[in-house]
Scaffold this motif. Structure first.
Motif: not given
Length: 898
Positions: A840-845
């Motif tokens: 979804a284009g969200r930052l992965c930790p």
């Protein structure tokens, strides 16, 4: 009550029960057999008792309860009919009391005060227990293997002694810490699986009115529900004895009834119906994702982390669940499914659902082993709403419980999931029904779990305490798969996700929720991607010309054809550049270059840049006529090119050579800016001078060339060709082949060399590589460097440093000798940012795999898109790889994008 009271327990005071008679051998139930073969498999916990406790009365209550609980009083042995459990008698309490005058053994595993003795008295461990637990473990291994068929071993019917210890820890600096350390240390010591007993108890005093009752049992004889039945009966018996009354009749059913009920089920049509359900549910045998991404044997003592969800957050989570007609337990289960799906990039996840496995009245009355773990399959896409996911959980749990008696092990076997690598379920989510223990003569107690059986991967325990302190969430992890830091990170993120879910709209798609916490997002931006460095507005060619003007007589290029000074190399390139200007080459134009590694290649590239154009390296005879103004090659290259209307110049053509002599050897003028293209690969967007200049300035700041350095060129990349020409070092063109490369390095005293991973491996395989001792720095660019190649490098050239430059030097890593595991691609370089994003284009930790993106203001690629995390106007592009952040800010390339 003084602990010495236990010393004065007499046969008359104790009123011991008569020894329970030994029963005939019984088969193991399916649940018992699974746990017996899954060593290590212990369950353990403790009750925190708030109030006075009389250890003597407690010992009597415990002794009575164990006498009644036939499932505890067993030895498990191999007989002529297979593995069997033999109910045996329990020695009377007065026999134990006679030994209570012996000094108590010091706790073996108290961390700080390990050598200090524990004051108090104890009922000792069985006299038959071996002195070495390792020897006991070897005996257990022998017993649980597949020995020749034999009769029941002699002596196994002898009575068991009650394994019960009492100790006063109030003199310790931290009594609770010492008690927990002792309990966990005891869990690390194996039970005697041959002589038994298969359980242990201890009563530890940690305060004037606080006691910890430690319970431990092999999972084959007792599960969590069984522990609860035992605790309730001990509390009931103790409360009666405290008033001088006799406890009521035993509430327990016989072990044989549990065995018979299990056998009846396995022969029934109900089992066939359950089997059909699970075979249909998992007919496609889906891959089961786990957070670790691999498997390992079960752990005896797992890593742990515990924390509470704040009461207000817990209340909001309950309200959220109620709004979608579910419970907080369903919501927490759905949240774990969401976390697993995001962390593993999986749309289908399978969680382990522990169930009691007790569907009849018989099993509910026998404190034995019946618990089962069922697979709960859930679909979690980015379009799924939390309400939809929670509904999946509710209906899935309902269906699973209807078919809960078919064993986890049977489902795996029936599905053909053989071997440890084919798991049936991922992390387990265990809803602890309550945390309030029974009362002991009015003294309340709290239940605490230490071990819930073998931990294959990860187990999540969810406790809803009645004290208003919020939800407690415990993580247990297999230490062979997780480090403590990784476990802590998963645990923290899960609590953070629950908090954000509690405040979210359950009917919105889950794509808006990512795994990274605010702190992790800030760290990615402010620490990992803190790469902004101000660089002057310079072109690629300007510093080369400036260096030639300062040191015209210094050697610039060495090849098999000889040496060229900066003045000589510049003159040849300037004459060709002036000729290119007559063909229309100016800022913005592109010129193809199809030449082998040679002085002519260097001259051609410099000439294109001096004329103001950008070059397009061609490694095969293909032309893009719409973009190219002309082609620079040699006569052999011209013969290989397809027919084209584009002007083709063969630099070894005698006529061209004679014509170039008429041009001035000075630098030509040009209206070139840092934003004009410096080069472009076929089919890709042009790369501007500013980008190349930024890269070369970073390279110099990192690896520091000096005028005395000699830099080997084995290809035609920008750092190889232009870095030494800008910094006053000498460019050395390698001879062909690995042997030629090694000879060139030795002959010309090369100090810095460029390779690809492939050419480096070939060079290191050459016997002459180890003699290249003047090498100081080796840069491996392009693809990921294999660990094996790095190890071979450090063996062959221990005095040199090896550096990996990933892609177009967007990341860098210096390889350390002796390190293990895959090499990271490293940290981002100047004015470059790396992102690892979920679908979804969200930052992965850190630690979570996602797709690798490269961003920066000085990038130019055809498929770049707006950078949502950078400054206005910033662009980013897909690197075509899966990756994850390490905790130190470097990036691992996991593999190609699937």
């Amino acid at each position: 009550m003084n602990l010495r009271t236990l010393d004065r327990v007499s046969p008359a005071d104790a009123r011991p029960l008569p020894p329970a008679s030994a029963g005939p051998p019984l088969p193991l139930t399916a649940a018992q057999a699974a746990m017996w073969s899954a060593r290590p498999a212990d369950t353990a916990g403790f009750l925190e008792i708030h109030g006075p406790v009389d250890p003597g009365l407690f010992a009597r209550a415990l002794h009575r309860t164990v006498t009644e609980a036939e499932a505890l009083r067993v030895r498990i042995v191999t007989t002529a009919d297979g593995v069997r459990q033999l109910p045996v008698a329990l020695e009377p309490l007065d026999a134990n009391a006679a030994g209570a005058h012996r000094p108590a053994e010091p706790p073996r595993a108290v961390a700080a005060p390990r050598t200090a003795p524990v004051r108090g008295t104890s009922v000792p461990y069985p006299a038959s227990a071996p002195a070495s637990h390792k020897a006991a473990d070897r005996k257990a291994t022998d017993a649980s293997a597949a020995p020749p068929r034999a009769l029941v071993p002699p002596g196994v019917h002898r009575p068991l002694r009650l394994p019960f210890r009492v100790a006063d820890l109030r003199d310790r600096r931290a009594p609770d810490t010492s008690a927990l350390a002792w309990m966990r240390g005891d869990l690390e010591e194996p039970l005697d699986l041959v002589d038994g007993p298969l359980f242990r108890h201890a009563l530890l005093r940690v305060g004037d009115r606080r006691w910890l009752w430690y319970q431990r049992a092999h999972h084959a004889v007792l599960d969590g529900y069984g522990h609860l039945l035992v605790a309730r009966r001990v509390a009931e018996a103790y409360s009666a004895l405290a008033t001088g009354a006799e406890p009521g009749p035993s509430p327990f059913g016989p072990l044989a009834a549990l065995v018979e009920e299990d056998a009846a089920y396995r022969a029934s049509g109900l089992r066939a119906r359950d089997r059909a359900h699970w075979l249909g549910e998992f007919a496609d045998r889906p891959e089961v994702p786990t957070l670790a991404g691999r498997t390992a044997p079960p752990a005896r003592t797992p890593l742990r982390r515990t924390a509470r969800l704040a009461p207000g957050t817990a209340d909001r989570l309950r309200h959220l669940a109620a709004s979608v007609r579910a419970t907080w337990k369903d919501a927490a289960f759905a949240a774990q499914a969401l976390y697993l799906a995001r962390a593993t990039r999986s749309d289908v996840v399978v969680l382990g659902l522990p169930v009691m496995g007790r569907t009849g009245s018989v099993a509910l009355r026998v404190p034995g082993m019946a618990v089962n773990v069922l697979p709960l399959r859930l679909t979690v896409t980015h379009d799924t709403t939390f309400a939809e996911l929670t509904h999946q959980v509710v209906t899935g749990i309902r269906a699973a419980r209807r078919h809960q008696r078919l064993r986890h092990e049977d489902i795996r076997r029936d599905l053909g999931l053989t071997g440890r690598d084919r798991a049936l379920a991922g992390p387990r989510v265990n809803i602890v029904p309550l945390s309030d223990g029974p009362a002991f003569a009015g003294a309340r107690s709290d239940l605490h779990t230490l071990a819930a059986g073998p931990v294959d991967d990860l187990t999540v325990h969810l406790h809803d305490r009645a004290d208003g302190a919020g939800l407690r969430i415990d993580y247990e992890a297999n230490p062979a798969l997780y480090g403590q830091d990784a476990l802590d990170a998963h645990h923290t993120r899960f609590l953070d996700l629950l908090t954000r879910l509690a405040d979210s709209d359950p009917h919105r798609p889950l794509a808006g929720l990512d795994l990274a916490t605010d702190a992790e997002r800030d760290r990615i931006h402010a620490e990992f991607n803190d790469t902004a460095v101000a660089v002057p507005p310079t072109t690629l060619i300007g510093p080369v010309e400036a260096r030639a003007a300062r040191t015209p007589g210094a050697p610039a290029l060495i090849s098999s054809a000889g040496t060229l000074t900066h003045a000589e190399l510049g003159a040849r390139a300037n004459r060709l550049a002036r000729h290119l200007r007559t063909l229309g080459v100016r800022p913005g134009a592109l010129v193809a270059v199809a030449l082998p590694r040679s002085p002519e290649l260097v001259v051609a590239l410099l000439a294109v840049l001096k004329a103001g154009g950008g070059y397009v390296p061609l490694d095969r005879p293909e032309l893009d006529g719409d973009r190219l103004l002309c082609v620079l090659t040699d006569r052999a290259g011209r013969a290989a090119l397809p027919d084209t209307r584009i002007p083709v110049l063969a630099l070894d053509d005698p006529g061209l050579i004679a014509g170039l002599a008429a041009y001035l050897p000075t630098d030509p003028g040009r209206a070139l800016t840092p934003q004009h293209p410096a080069y472009a690969f076929p089919g890709a967007a042009p790369v501007p001078h500013a980008t190349v200049d930024n890269r070369l300035r970073w390279t110099q700041s990192r690896y520091r060339l000096a005028p005395g350095d000699r830099v080997l060129c084995t290809g035609s990349s920008v750092p190889e060709l232009f870095w030494p020409l800008r910094e006053g070092a000498t460019l050395v063109l390698a001879e062909p082949g690995a042997e030629g490369v090694a000879r060139t390095i030795r002959q010309h005293h090369v100090t810095v060399a460029h390779f690809t991973p492939t050419t480096l491996a070939a060079f290191l395989a050459e016997p002459g590589a180890a003699a290249c001792t003047e090498l100081r720095d080796v840069l491996s660019g392009g693809d990921v460097l294999p660990r094996a190649t790095a190890d071979a490098f450090h063996r062959a050239l221990p005095g040199a440093r090896l550096h990996q430059l990933y892609g177009q030097a967007v990341a860098h890593h210096t390889c350390e000798p002796g390190a293990t595991g895959p090499l990271p691609i490293g940290r981002p370089t100047w004015n470059t940012r790396l992102y690892v994003l979920d679908p979804a284009g969200r930052l992965c930790p850190p630690g979570v795999v996602g797709e690798l993106y490269v961003a920066g203001e000085r990038l130019a690629v055809a498929d770049a898109e707006p950078d949502p995390y950078g400054p206005p106007g910033a662009r980013m592009y897909r690197a075509g790889a899966l990756a994850r952040w390490r905790d130190d800010g470097s990036v691992d390339r996991v593999g190609p994008l699937r």
